[in-house]
Design an enzyme around this catalytic site. Structure first.
Site, PDB file in Angstrom:
ATOM      1  CB  SER A  32      64.414 -16.907  -4.041  1.00 43.56           C
ATOM      2  OG  SER A  32      64.811 -16.013  -5.053  1.00 43.56           O
ATOM      3  CG  ASP A 322      64.455  -9.264  -0.556  1.00 48.48           C
ATOM      4  OD1 ASP A 322      64.319  -9.167  -1.797  1.00 48.48           O
ATOM      5  OD2 ASP A 322      64.689 -10.351   0.013  1.00 48.48           O
ATOM      6  CG  HIS A 325      63.327 -12.019  -3.466  1.00 48.86           C
ATOM      7  ND1 HIS A 325      64.388 -11.925  -2.595  1.00 48.86           N
ATOM      8  CD2 HIS A 325      63.581 -13.079  -4.262  1.00 48.86           C
ATOM      9  CE1 HIS A 325      65.257 -12.905  -2.848  1.00 48.86           C
ATOM     10  NE2 HIS A 325      64.800 -13.607  -3.859  1.00 48.86           N
TER      11      HIS A 325
END
Ligand SMILES: *[C@@H]1O[C@H](CO)[C@@H](O)[C@H](O)[C@H]1NC(C)=O
Length: 347
Positions: A32, A322, A325
């Site tokens: 990610s 978040d 991240h």
């Protein structure tokens, strides 16, 4: 003309050639930290193709990037004079033409370890390689063998993966700890990294940047689990990241000796991100212990949705978007740092 002036001209010529020797394309593998939307097209719950993700991206689009805007590889691509954003391979709105100067095979939630990808049913690293092979044949068909080979060997390959192996697998599930000490697990992962790099080298990759681990004990989600110690960074996890990065550095040196023509570098975000987290104000941030989305302590993926009333209005004040991240602003700083340090040899 004298010999001296001839050699002077040659030196100038060589210099100009080097200036021109920028990379042809950016090819991305990983998780990610660099996924630009592949998970939207696989059956996983680990997605981010909804608001408020992407609210600071072009047109406020939620592309599946795990941030409010761009990820580091987008900034790197732009810095190399290529596309502003690296397109996701599985996105059917793109054609092979769109992938000539850059393509992303990354899948959020994955790891070096096959088992890591099973936790959230995402693409294992070997599947990213399978797609890369498919991409190669499509590229050869589109451009012809010679031109395609040139692009593949002049591309910059960026690998950014590994955090999930520790945080979503080793420290969460019983299976790997019952088989491996943490040191053995690090060696196991480094062995997979070695095989992976050899594999893409066989597939023509020459310019490769292997990304090290971030200070993963300081991710807001990890701080939340450390509430007994006042929500501080989990030092043990940071130490594991530091020692794993040392193993990756040794791997980089050994592969550069072993594989002719390989230019492999380690790009470690550790020191840069740690400094930002410890001194957020010097970078124009206000908060580094909690994230923008939701309460900033645990939300990511579906928990970070547009109905969460706590999400901050200005993500630029936060190091993290978040609980797992970084914000686009942080991604830009880290990418810029990599471009000026480890990636400078490719410019
Ligand atoms: C991961 O799975 C693939 C596909 O089954 C297999 O080829 C590969 O050897 C596995 N990797 C490891 C390190 O076990």
């Amino acid at each position: 003309m004298t010999l001296a002036s001839i050699s002077f001209i040659l030196i100038i010529f060589q210099f100009l050639l080097e200036i021109d020797a920028k990379v042809s394309s950016i090819i991305v593998f990983g998780d990610s930290s660099v996924d630009s939307g592949n998970n939207n097209y696989i059956p996983t719950i680990l997605r981010s193709n909804f608001r408020p993700y992407g609210r600071d991206f072009d047109g406020g689009r939620a592309t599946g990037r795990f941030s409010n805007g761009r990820v580091p590889t987008d900034f790197i691509s732009e810095a190399f004079g290529l596309k502003k954003n690296v397109p996701a391979y599985l996105d059917p709105s793109y054609t092979i033409q769109d992938f000539v100067t850059g393509v992303c095979f990354a899948s959020a939630g994955t790891g070096y370890d096959n088992l890591t990808s099973q936790v959230l049913n995402v693409m294992p690293l070997w599947r990213e390689v399978e797609y890369f092979k498919e991409y190669q044949s499509r590229l050869r068909e589109y451009l012809g063998d010679e031109k395609a080979s040139e692009i593949l060997s002049e591309a910059l390959y960026i690998i950014s993966i590994g955090t999930n192996d520790f945080l979503e697998n080793y420290y969460l599930l019983p299976y790997r700890p019952s088989q491996f000490s943490i040191e053995d697990y690090q060696n196991y992962l480094a062995g997979i990294a070695r095989n992976f790099i050899k594999q893409i080298y066989e597939l023509k990759a020459r310019k490769i940047s292997l990304t090290g681990l971030p200070p993963m004990g300081c991710l807001p989600l990890e701080r939340t689990t450390n509430f007994i110690f006042g929500g501080n960074c989990i030092d043990r996890y940071n130490q594991v990241a530091i020692s794993f990065n040392q193993k990756l550095q040794a791997l980089v040196e050994s592969l550069n000796n072993e594989l002719t023509g390989l230019q492999l570098v380690l790009s470690s975000p550790y020191a840069g991100l740690y400094d930002i987290i410890q001194n957020p104000h010097s970078y124009g941030f206000e908060y580094s212990a909690t994230a923008c989305c939701g309460t900033g302590r645990f939300e990511m993926g579906y928990l970070c949705d547009e109905y969460n009333p706590f999400t901050c209005p200005d993500a630029n004040k936060y190091v993290f978007w978040d609980s797992f991240h970084p914000t686009e602003k942080t991604n830009g700083i880290l990418a810029n740092y990599a471009v000026r340090s480890s990636l400078a040899v490719f410019q």
